[in-house]
Design an enzyme around this catalytic site. Structure first.
Site, PDB file in Angstrom:
ATOM      1  CB  SER A  15      -0.910   0.014   1.239  1.00  0.00           C
ATOM      2  OG  SER A  15      -1.533   1.279   1.410  1.00  0.00           O
ATOM      3  CE1 TYR A  38      -4.055  -1.924   5.411  1.00  0.00           C
ATOM      4  CE2 TYR A  38      -3.012   0.113   4.691  1.00  0.00           C
ATOM      5  CZ  TYR A  38      -3.639  -1.085   4.394  1.00  0.00           C
ATOM      6  OH  TYR A  38      -3.841  -1.438   3.075  1.00  0.00           O
TER       7      TYR A  38
END
Length: 376
Positions: free
Chosen positions: A223, A236
């Protein structure tokens, strides 16, 4: 039709579908294409210009500059993949491939599994929930990929019943969407177990056969959050940063220590994807924001992964276009870095986030949480 009846605040369908990725795609086939640019000096020549006239000199110089860029890009890719100057890798024989996808029951993983299955590829899905599909060549195994013992046991069944996977797509992910002091130990453990440690377990289970055969492909879904920081995403982003580092280290271990450079390792670095995982995030609604920072449809990411597998090249794919610049952000002066952060809206996108995907039993169902938040 009365054109004045349309609200100025409502963009037309044309502008809704226009974003920087579309512009870049058009430019890559025109202003940044050596094949197209070669025609410009030729055009001016046949218009009667001499070879030393400015129009021919300028367009020729631009053609050489762009061609040099593409040649450098081509050589870098060739070097990374131990390629031949004359021969590229052959076409993929999809009938011989076994693609294993983690988190393949929803989102990008589900689309990827079904799209590959249409190509008559043998697909194996590992997930805690079953995949909904009508494709006969998708085999589902219930597996909590955060537990090594479970991955090891399921891997033996996969190898015995289906065969050794030739492609491993580590796609599963989870997000908590909480400020760091609001994260419980269970939240942090779940994030790293799913987003990071599961990659180690699937690699330990399926990589040995790839090394033995000196072939295979490992696709890692990361990501942009693994490159740049964002508020309310500490766990995250840290887990995705670890995955990016894992990908880089894996490449060198395969190349230098296991002497298996023909095992391809590809990294997918997407921005915001329109899946249940981030369905409750909120970004600025202005046309300019949507133009510069478009959200990704899951099928776009699935197609990108399939293209990577088709090409049989190790590569890093940034999606959408703005993601290509995220590695440069840490190099900017702090005031420019903060300006980019403000413009992206990243630090407030999770303000009203509700975790929908990957909820644990102790968190309760989404509906109960929604009613609770409304009652407050």
């Amino acid at each position: 039709m009365d054109t004045n009846s349309q609200s100025h605040g409502e963009p037309s369908l044309v502008f809704d579908s226009l974003d920087i990725d579309l512009v870049v795609k058009v430019l890559s086939h025109t202003a940044y294409s050596p094949f197209f640019l070669f025609l410009l000096p030729v055009f001016f020549f046949f218009q009667g210009h001499k070879l030393d006239d400015p129009p021919i000199l300028i367009t020729s110089a631009y053609f050489v500059l762009v061609s040099f860029f593409w040649l450098l890009k081509w050589y870098a890719r060739l070097y990374r993949n131990q390629g031949s100057l004359l021969f590229g890798p052959g076409a993929v024989d999809w009938g011989e491939q076994i693609v294993l996808i983690t988190g393949g029951a929803s989102g990008v993983g589900e689309l990827l599994a079904n799209t590959l299955a249409v190509r008559n590829v043998t697909v194996v899905v590992l997930d805690i929930k079953p995949i909904v599909t009508e494709n006969y060549n998708i085999t589902y195994y219930k597996c909590d990929i955060t537990k090594w013992e479970e991955v090891e046991a399921v891997a033996k069944k996969v190898i015995e019943e289906v065969g050794h996977p030739t492609v491993l797509v580590n796609n599963a992910g989870v997000v908590q969407g909480k400020l760091i002091l609001d994260l419980s130990p269970e939240d942090v453990k779940q994030t790293f177990n799913v987003n990071t440690l599961a990659h180690f377990w699937t690699l330990k289970a399926f990589l040995p056969e790839m090394i033995k055969n000196k072939s295979g492909h490992v696709v890692t879904t990361a990501s942009v959050g693994g490159i740049v920081g964002m508020a309310q995403m500490t766990d995250y982003n840290a887990s995705k940063a670890a995955v990016i580092s894992l990908h880089e280290s894996l490449r060198y271990e395969l190349d230098k220590r296991y002497h298996a450079p023909y095992i391809r390792t590809s990294l997918i670095v997407p921005g915001h994807i329109l899946t249940p995982l981030f369905s409750t995030t909120h970004f600025p609604s202005s046309w300019l924001f949507r133009f510069c920072f478009p959200s990704l449809e899951p099928i776009t990411v699935a197609k990108a992964i399939i293209a990577v597998l088709d090409e049989q090249h190790s590569q890093t794919v940034y999606l959408p276009f703005y993601a290509n610049f995220t590695p440069l952000l840490p190099l900017l002066p702090s005031f420019l870095r903060d300006l980019a952060q403000w413009f992206s809206g990243a630090d407030h996108a999770m303000n009203s986030f509700i975790k929908v995907s990957g909820r644990r039993e102790d968190e309760g169902p989404v509906s109960d949480l929604s009613r609770h938040s409304k009652s407050e």
